[in-house]
Design a protein around this motif. Structure first.
Motif, PDB file in Angstrom:
ATOM      1  N   TYR A 169       0.851  -1.207   0.000  1.00 38.45           N
ATOM      2  CA  TYR A 169       0.000   0.000   0.000  1.00 38.45           C
ATOM      3  C   TYR A 169       0.880   1.248   0.000  1.00 38.45           C
ATOM      4  O   TYR A 169       0.645   2.193   0.760  1.00 38.45           O
ATOM      5  CB  TYR A 169      -0.911   0.003   1.232  1.00 38.45           C
ATOM      6  CG  TYR A 169      -1.764  -1.237   1.353  1.00 38.45           C
ATOM      7  CD1 TYR A 169      -2.776  -1.493   0.430  1.00 38.45           C
ATOM      8  CD2 TYR A 169      -1.543  -2.165   2.368  1.00 38.45           C
ATOM      9  CE1 TYR A 169      -3.550  -2.643   0.520  1.00 38.45           C
ATOM     10  CE2 TYR A 169      -2.312  -3.320   2.476  1.00 38.45           C
ATOM     11  CZ  TYR A 169      -3.313  -3.554   1.543  1.00 38.45           C
ATOM     12  OH  TYR A 169      -4.068  -4.692   1.632  1.00 38.45           O
ATOM     13  N   ASP A 183       1.143   3.783  -1.731  1.00 36.66           N
ATOM     14  CA  ASP A 183       0.506   5.091  -1.925  1.00 36.66           C
ATOM     15  C   ASP A 183       0.011   5.684  -0.604  1.00 36.66           C
ATOM     16  O   ASP A 183      -0.155   6.895  -0.483  1.00 36.66           O
ATOM     17  CB  ASP A 183      -0.636   4.996  -2.954  1.00 36.66           C
ATOM     18  CG  ASP A 183      -1.588   3.854  -2.659  1.00 36.66           C
ATOM     19  OD1 ASP A 183      -1.196   2.931  -1.903  1.00 36.66           O
ATOM     20  OD2 ASP A 183      -2.732   3.891  -3.151  1.00 36.66           O
ATOM     21  N   ARG A 184      -0.169   4.832   0.407  1.00 40.01           N
ATOM     22  CA  ARG A 184      -0.588   5.332   1.725  1.00 40.01           C
ATOM     23  C   ARG A 184       0.614   5.768   2.560  1.00 40.01           C
ATOM     24  O   ARG A 184       0.460   6.259   3.670  1.00 40.01           O
ATOM     25  CB  ARG A 184      -1.321   4.235   2.506  1.00 40.01           C
ATOM     26  CG  ARG A 184      -2.610   3.803   1.859  1.00 40.01           C
ATOM     27  CD  ARG A 184      -3.312   2.794   2.768  1.00 40.01           C
ATOM     28  NE  ARG A 184      -4.200   1.967   1.986  1.00 40.01           N
ATOM     29  CZ  ARG A 184      -4.716   0.815   2.404  1.00 40.01           C
ATOM     30  NH1 ARG A 184      -4.414   0.366   3.613  1.00 40.01           N
ATOM     31  NH2 ARG A 184      -5.528   0.118   1.649  1.00 40.01           N
ATOM     32  N   TYR A 185       1.812   5.485   2.069  1.00 41.75           N
ATOM     33  CA  TYR A 185       3.046   5.829   2.811  1.00 41.75           C
ATOM     34  C   TYR A 185       3.961   6.630   1.893  1.00 41.75           C
ATOM     35  O   TYR A 185       5.027   6.170   1.477  1.00 41.75           O
ATOM     36  CB  TYR A 185       3.758   4.553   3.289  1.00 41.75           C
ATOM     37  CG  TYR A 185       2.898   3.684   4.163  1.00 41.75           C
ATOM     38  CD1 TYR A 185       2.796   3.928   5.541  1.00 41.75           C
ATOM     39  CD2 TYR A 185       2.158   2.626   3.617  1.00 41.75           C
ATOM     40  CE1 TYR A 185       1.986   3.135   6.341  1.00 41.75           C
ATOM     41  CE2 TYR A 185       1.344   1.831   4.413  1.00 41.75           C
ATOM     42  CZ  TYR A 185       1.265   2.086   5.765  1.00 41.75           C
ATOM     43  OH  TYR A 185       0.464   1.299   6.557  1.00 41.75           O
TER      44      TYR A 185
END
Ligand SMILES: N[C@@H](CCC(=O)N[C@@H](CS)C(=O)NCC(=O)O)C(=O)O
Length: 217
Positions: A117, A119-121
């Motif tokens: 994920y 894009d969340r980090y």
């Protein structure tokens, strides 16, 4: 002392790596288990009642007794029946497997989630998270240079405990994984994915509804 259930109940989400390893061990141990396939986004009250952290898997073994940690479910299953000695003749693989599970469930799982994920980090590109996770891949690759499975020439509890997580890591970018310098791990992943225990765990099933008839694992 609580009454033990004749048929323990497993609450499980098909794509959850913790559930997959628990399911594989229960299936391998040839135990009669009622499988309740659930969705993470809609855990039924019955599943929540046997999981203080609202997670799956959870295995209900008695009227008021359940196991809600996948590694503990694996060990419980193998204590009931371990036909091909996944724990070793004198449980000698258990301690080494514990250490791998520790790395897998904490540092590697975190790297896996950040890579998956990314894009969340946004602090780092996905490549950085992947490189962090590769430390574990490298460790496993070196173990597999000694023998075909992690601790022995045959499958042990260690292989099953980490496999669903390595599988997820590989699937984030399969072309990258297939070209990466981990030939033993690639081979191992194919072998583990082909086992009947994984095939069974990953089979699509109807989502369990309260009051539905039992379906056995
Ligand atoms: N330490 C637990 C972790 C289980 C876990 O985190 N399961 C995830 C699914 S893969 C979960 O239930 N998450 C709850 C949620 O996302 O709402 C175990 O080994 O069983």
């Amino acid at each position: 002392m609580t009454d033990l259930l004749k048929t323990p109940i497993l609450y499980s989400f098909r794509r959850c790596p913790y559930c997959i390893r628990a399911h594989m061990a229960l299936k391998y141990a040839e135990l009669k288990i009622e499988l309740r396939s659930v969705e993470l986004s809609n855990l039924p009250a019955e599943a929540l009642a046997v999981s203080p952290h609202a997670t799956v898997p959870s295995l209900v073994i008695g009227e008021h007794e359940y196991i809600d940690e996948s590694w503990d479910i694996m060990k419980w299953a193998l204590q009931q029946n371990d036909p091909e000695h996944w724990m070793g003749e004198n449980q000698q693989f258990l301690q080494e497997a514990e250490m791998l599970v520790e790395t897998n469930d904490f540092s590697f799982k975190e790297d896996l989630d950040q890579y998956k994920y990314a894009d969340r980090y946004p602090q780092h590109p996905a490549r950085v998270y992947r490189e962090r996770g590769e430390e574990f891949l490298q460790e496993l690759e070196e173990m597999l240079q000694q023998q075909v499975f992690l601790l022995a020439p045959q499958i042990t509890v260690a292989d099953v405990a980490v496999f669903p997580f390595i599988r997820q890591f590989a699937l984030v970018d399969k072309p990258w994984f297939d070209a990466a310098p981990y030939p033993r791990l690639q081979h191992w992943l194919v072998a583990m994915s082909g086992t009947s225990w994984f095939q069974d765990a990953f089979r699509k099933r109807e989502i369990w509804q309260s009051g539905a008839t039992d379906s056995l694992l």
